[in-house]
Design a protein around this motif. Sequence first.
Motif, PDB file in Angstrom:
ATOM      1  N   GLU A  37      48.557   6.858 -19.968  1.00 28.41           N
ATOM      2  CA  GLU A  37      47.424   6.888 -20.891  1.00 28.41           C
ATOM      3  C   GLU A  37      46.180   7.316 -20.128  1.00 28.41           C
ATOM      4  N   SER A  38      45.578   8.435 -20.565  1.00 27.55           N
ATOM      5  CA  SER A  38      44.315   8.902 -19.986  1.00 27.55           C
ATOM      6  C   SER A  38      43.171   8.079 -20.537  1.00 27.55           C
ATOM      7  N   ALA A  39      42.204   7.797 -19.696  1.00 31.00           N
ATOM      8  CA  ALA A  39      40.992   7.082 -20.130  1.00 31.00           C
ATOM      9  C   ALA A  39      39.855   7.538 -19.217  1.00 31.00           C
ATOM     10  N   TYR A 144      44.776  14.417 -22.297  1.00 28.52           N
ATOM     11  CA  TYR A 144      43.759  14.795 -21.322  1.00 28.52           C
ATOM     12  C   TYR A 144      42.382  14.259 -21.682  1.00 28.52           C
ATOM     13  N   THR A 145      41.549  14.149 -20.653  1.00 31.79           N
ATOM     14  CA  THR A 145      40.150  13.766 -20.795  1.00 31.79           C
ATOM     15  C   THR A 145      39.305  15.025 -20.636  1.00 31.79           C
ATOM     16  N   ARG A 146      38.341  15.201 -21.542  1.00 32.70           N
ATOM     17  CA  ARG A 146      37.375  16.310 -21.403  1.00 32.70           C
ATOM     18  C   ARG A 146      36.012  15.692 -21.148  1.00 32.70           C
ATOM     19  N   MET A 147      35.386  16.102 -20.027  1.00 35.03           N
ATOM     20  CA  MET A 147      34.056  15.646 -19.675  1.00 35.03           C
ATOM     21  C   MET A 147      33.117  16.847 -19.731  1.00 35.03           C
ATOM     22  N   ILE A 148      31.983  16.688 -20.412  1.00 31.79           N
ATOM     23  CA  ILE A 148      30.972  17.740 -20.492  1.00 31.79           C
ATOM     24  C   ILE A 148      29.738  17.263 -19.743  1.00 31.79           C
ATOM     25  N   VAL A 149      29.299  18.054 -18.783  1.00 33.78           N
ATOM     26  CA  VAL A 149      28.111  17.730 -17.987  1.00 33.78           C
ATOM     27  C   VAL A 149      26.853  17.958 -18.825  1.00 33.78           C
TER      28      VAL A 149
END
Length: 153
Positions: A37-39, A144-149
């Motif tokens: 599990e992605s977190a 998947y995890t998506r991170m936006i700066v």
Amino acid sequence: SGATPLTGTVDNSAQRMRVSFACANANEFGASCGRLESAHSGSGARGSNFHFLVNNATPNLVAFLSLGLNNATPYPVSVNFLGWTNCFAWHDADVLLTIPTNASGVGDYTLAVPNNPALDGAKVFGTWLGLDTSEPGDLTVSGYTRMIVGLNP
């Protein structure tokens, strides 16, 4: 204003909407083909630490974190042909990291987000892979995890 409609009422209420630019954001997408599990923890705000987390990995072993910058076509790509049933490559794999897991099967990778406005809107994608003999191909892949700066939301 104007005549009262045949049904309903006349008032000044409206839907609220917020338009934001360059705001940091993070979320999970896709589905795991096993128990991984992605977190995440953190927002992706400039100058902060962002944590890619995995839960339900094999305890006291390692998990692998694939980091990429692109999830455009042709992604997602099925990896069934490799023997990993119902698993997907959700994004490109620019970096593959080996992360130790604790006795609870949790792993954590900390990414220091630079305090640079030129990076606003940049996306970093993270998918976890884990060794698991109960899964086809002895491997399991998370969503998947998506991170936006960006700026602090």
